[in-house]
Design a protein around this motif. Structure first.
Motif, mmCIF file in Angstrom:
data_model
loop_
_atom_site.group_PDB
_atom_site.id
_atom_site.type_symbol
_atom_site.label_atom_id
_atom_site.label_comp_id
_atom_site.label_asym_id
_atom_site.label_seq_id
_atom_site.Cartn_x
_atom_site.Cartn_y
_atom_site.Cartn_z
ATOM 1 N N GLY A 61 0.823 -1.216 0.000
ATOM 2 C CA GLY A 61 0.000 0.000 0.000
ATOM 3 C C GLY A 61 0.849 1.255 0.000
ATOM 4 N N LEU A 62 1.927 1.243 0.761
ATOM 5 C CA LEU A 62 2.835 2.390 0.787
ATOM 6 C C LEU A 62 3.480 2.602 -0.574
ATOM 7 C CD1 LEU A 62 4.474 4.501 2.551
ATOM 8 C CD2 LEU A 62 6.255 2.768 2.469
ATOM 9 N N ILE A 63 3.941 1.528 -1.177
ATOM 10 C CA ILE A 63 4.604 1.631 -2.477
ATOM 11 C C ILE A 63 3.640 2.167 -3.530
ATOM 12 C CG2 ILE A 63 5.579 0.234 -4.343
ATOM 13 C CD1 ILE A 63 6.853 -1.459 -2.071
ATOM 14 N N GLN A 64 2.420 1.673 -3.516
ATOM 15 C CA GLN A 64 1.441 2.148 -4.487
ATOM 16 C C GLN A 64 1.076 3.604 -4.225
ATOM 17 O OE1 GLN A 64 -1.334 -1.049 -3.902
ATOM 18 N NE2 GLN A 64 -0.564 -2.148 -5.692
ATOM 19 N N GLY A 65 1.075 4.025 -2.963
ATOM 20 C CA GLY A 65 0.835 5.432 -2.638
ATOM 21 C C GLY A 65 1.933 6.324 -3.169
ATOM 22 N N ARG A 66 3.160 5.853 -3.106
ATOM 23 C CA ARG A 66 4.282 6.647 -3.625
ATOM 24 C C ARG A 66 4.162 6.841 -5.128
ATOM 25 N NH1 ARG A 66 9.549 5.951 -6.130
ATOM 26 N NH2 ARG A 66 10.431 8.009 -5.974
ATOM 27 N N ASP A 67 3.629 5.854 -5.812
ATOM 28 C CA ASP A 67 3.479 5.954 -7.269
ATOM 29 C C ASP A 67 2.603 7.135 -7.678
ATOM 30 O OD1 ASP A 67 5.179 3.959 -8.013
ATOM 31 O OD2 ASP A 67 3.613 2.456 -8.313
ATOM 32 N N TYR A 124 13.326 -4.085 -0.273
ATOM 33 C CA TYR A 124 13.218 -2.722 -0.793
ATOM 34 C C TYR A 124 14.127 -2.562 -2.019
ATOM 35 C CZ TYR A 124 13.720 2.245 -1.290
ATOM 36 O OH TYR A 124 13.755 3.512 -1.815
ATOM 37 N N GLY A 125 15.348 -3.083 -1.942
ATOM 38 C CA GLY A 125 16.284 -2.983 -3.057
ATOM 39 C C GLY A 125 15.775 -3.689 -4.303
ATOM 40 N N MET A 126 15.173 -4.858 -4.122
ATOM 41 C CA MET A 126 14.620 -5.573 -5.274
ATOM 42 C C MET A 126 13.513 -4.757 -5.945
ATOM 43 S SD MET A 126 14.560 -9.606 -4.187
ATOM 44 C CE MET A 126 13.811 -9.438 -2.582
ATOM 45 N N ILE A 127 12.651 -4.167 -5.131
ATOM 46 C CA ILE A 127 11.552 -3.361 -5.678
ATOM 47 C C ILE A 127 12.102 -2.103 -6.346
ATOM 48 C CG2 ILE A 127 9.563 -1.927 -5.023
ATOM 49 C CD1 ILE A 127 8.964 -4.149 -2.930
ATOM 50 N N PHE A 128 13.074 -1.449 -5.711
ATOM 51 C CA PHE A 128 13.650 -0.229 -6.263
ATOM 52 C C PHE A 128 14.328 -0.497 -7.612
ATOM 53 C CE2 PHE A 128 17.266 2.721 -6.643
ATOM 54 C CZ PHE A 128 16.554 3.900 -6.767
ATOM 55 N N GLU A 129 15.085 -1.583 -7.691
ATOM 56 C CA GLU A 129 15.779 -1.889 -8.948
ATOM 57 C C GLU A 129 14.783 -2.204 -10.066
ATOM 58 O OE1 GLU A 129 18.971 -1.448 -9.767
ATOM 59 O OE2 GLU A 129 19.202 -0.616 -7.765
ATOM 60 N N GLU A 130 13.711 -2.902 -9.753
ATOM 61 C CA GLU A 130 12.686 -3.172 -10.763
ATOM 62 C C GLU A 130 11.975 -1.879 -11.170
ATOM 63 O OE1 GLU A 130 11.173 -6.291 -12.482
ATOM 64 O OE2 GLU A 130 13.346 -6.153 -12.301
ATOM 65 N N GLN A 131 11.759 -1.000 -10.207
ATOM 66 C CA GLN A 131 11.116 0.284 -10.513
ATOM 67 C C GLN A 131 12.007 1.092 -11.448
ATOM 68 O OE1 GLN A 131 11.921 3.722 -9.606
ATOM 69 N NE2 GLN A 131 10.160 4.217 -10.839
ATOM 70 N N LYS A 132 13.296 1.109 -11.198
ATOM 71 C CA LYS A 132 14.217 1.838 -12.085
ATOM 72 C C LYS A 132 14.201 1.244 -13.488
ATOM 73 C CE LYS A 132 18.377 2.065 -10.677
ATOM 74 N NZ LYS A 132 19.709 2.107 -10.085
ATOM 75 N N ARG A 133 14.180 -0.068 -13.567
ATOM 76 C CA ARG A 133 14.218 -0.755 -14.855
ATOM 77 C C ARG A 133 12.930 -0.538 -15.641
ATOM 78 N NH1 ARG A 133 13.021 -5.659 -17.110
ATOM 79 N NH2 ARG A 133 12.023 -6.521 -15.274
ATOM 80 N N LEU A 134 11.774 -0.614 -14.966
ATOM 81 C CA LEU A 134 10.478 -0.537 -15.642
ATOM 82 C C LEU A 134 9.847 0.851 -15.635
ATOM 83 C CD1 LEU A 134 8.895 -3.812 -14.235
ATOM 84 C CD2 LEU A 134 9.939 -3.480 -16.481
ATOM 85 N N GLY A 135 10.289 1.703 -14.704
ATOM 86 C CA GLY A 135 9.682 3.032 -14.586
ATOM 87 C C GLY A 135 8.379 3.026 -13.800
ATOM 88 N N SER A 136 8.059 1.904 -13.156
ATOM 89 C CA SER A 136 6.856 1.834 -12.305
ATOM 90 C C SER A 136 7.052 0.714 -11.291
ATOM 91 C CB SER A 136 5.606 1.556 -13.139
ATOM 92 O OG SER A 136 5.544 0.197 -13.504
ATOM 93 N N ASN A 137 6.124 0.628 -10.364
ATOM 94 C CA ASN A 137 6.169 -0.433 -9.357
ATOM 95 C C ASN A 137 5.176 -1.540 -9.664
ATOM 96 O OD1 ASN A 137 8.205 0.315 -7.504
ATOM 97 N ND2 ASN A 137 6.905 1.964 -6.783
#
Length: 167
Positions: A61-67, A124-137
């Motif tokens: 929920g926090l991650i989706q809120g940040r989006d 957190y690092g796994m999610i952050f790296e995927e976000q950088k690669r894809l541009g979204s969560n």
């Protein structure tokens, strides 16, 4: 929470500008999130495995809120605040949850705090790296569901621990 009604103008006597309202909200949001972690993980009235699943839903929920602010002028600020407060605030309740699991014979680790740090920052690092690669969560839910293998390795646990119907 139900909407309070009103407009941002009603906050101006206290904040003077719309940006200040946003900054105050962004300071409060991670605090609310961090307070939710021990409420979930340390609630011994709930089954052990349920608490694990609930905390991941809370984190998602926090991650989706940040989006919602990604790509705006507030993006870097929100990222910094969330990262700083969320990660450091999650370590202690995750440590206590791990220690409970060790006490129940479900986990095998010599240092619960180090295990908590690896889990919190690693996911957190796994999610952050995927976000950088894809541009979204958009892959965050998949990362959370696949994190079980990673967590079991760190804790010396059987995956069945996290799927139990009741403790």
């Amino acid at each position: 929470h139900p909407p309070a009604g009103g407009s941002l103008v009603m906050f101006y006597p206290h904040f003077h500008a719309k940006g200040w309202v946003f900054a105050a909200a962004m300071d409060a949001y991670p605090d609310r999130f961090v307070r939710g972690i021990p409420d979930i993980l340390l609630d011994k009235t709930a089954p052990f495995a349920d608490r694990y699943r609930k905390v991941f839903a809370h984190w998602l929920g926090l991650i989706q809120g940040r989006d919602k602010v990604r790509g705006t002028e507030h993006d870097a600020y929100v990222f910094r605040v969330l990262s700083e407060k969320m990660l450091s605030g999650a370590v202690e309740p995750v440590t206590q949850y791990i220690e409970e699991g060790v006490g129940l014979g479900l986990f095998c680790t010599e240092d619960s705090r180090q295990a908590a740090i690896v889990i919190v920052y690693g996911i957190y690092g796994m999610i952050f790296e995927e976000q950088k690669r894809l541009g979204s969560n958009e892959r965050a839910p998949a990362i959370f569901s696949n994190a079980l293998h990673f967590i079991c390795q760190v804790l010396g646990a059987d995956a069945a621990v996290f799927h139990a119907e009741a403790d």
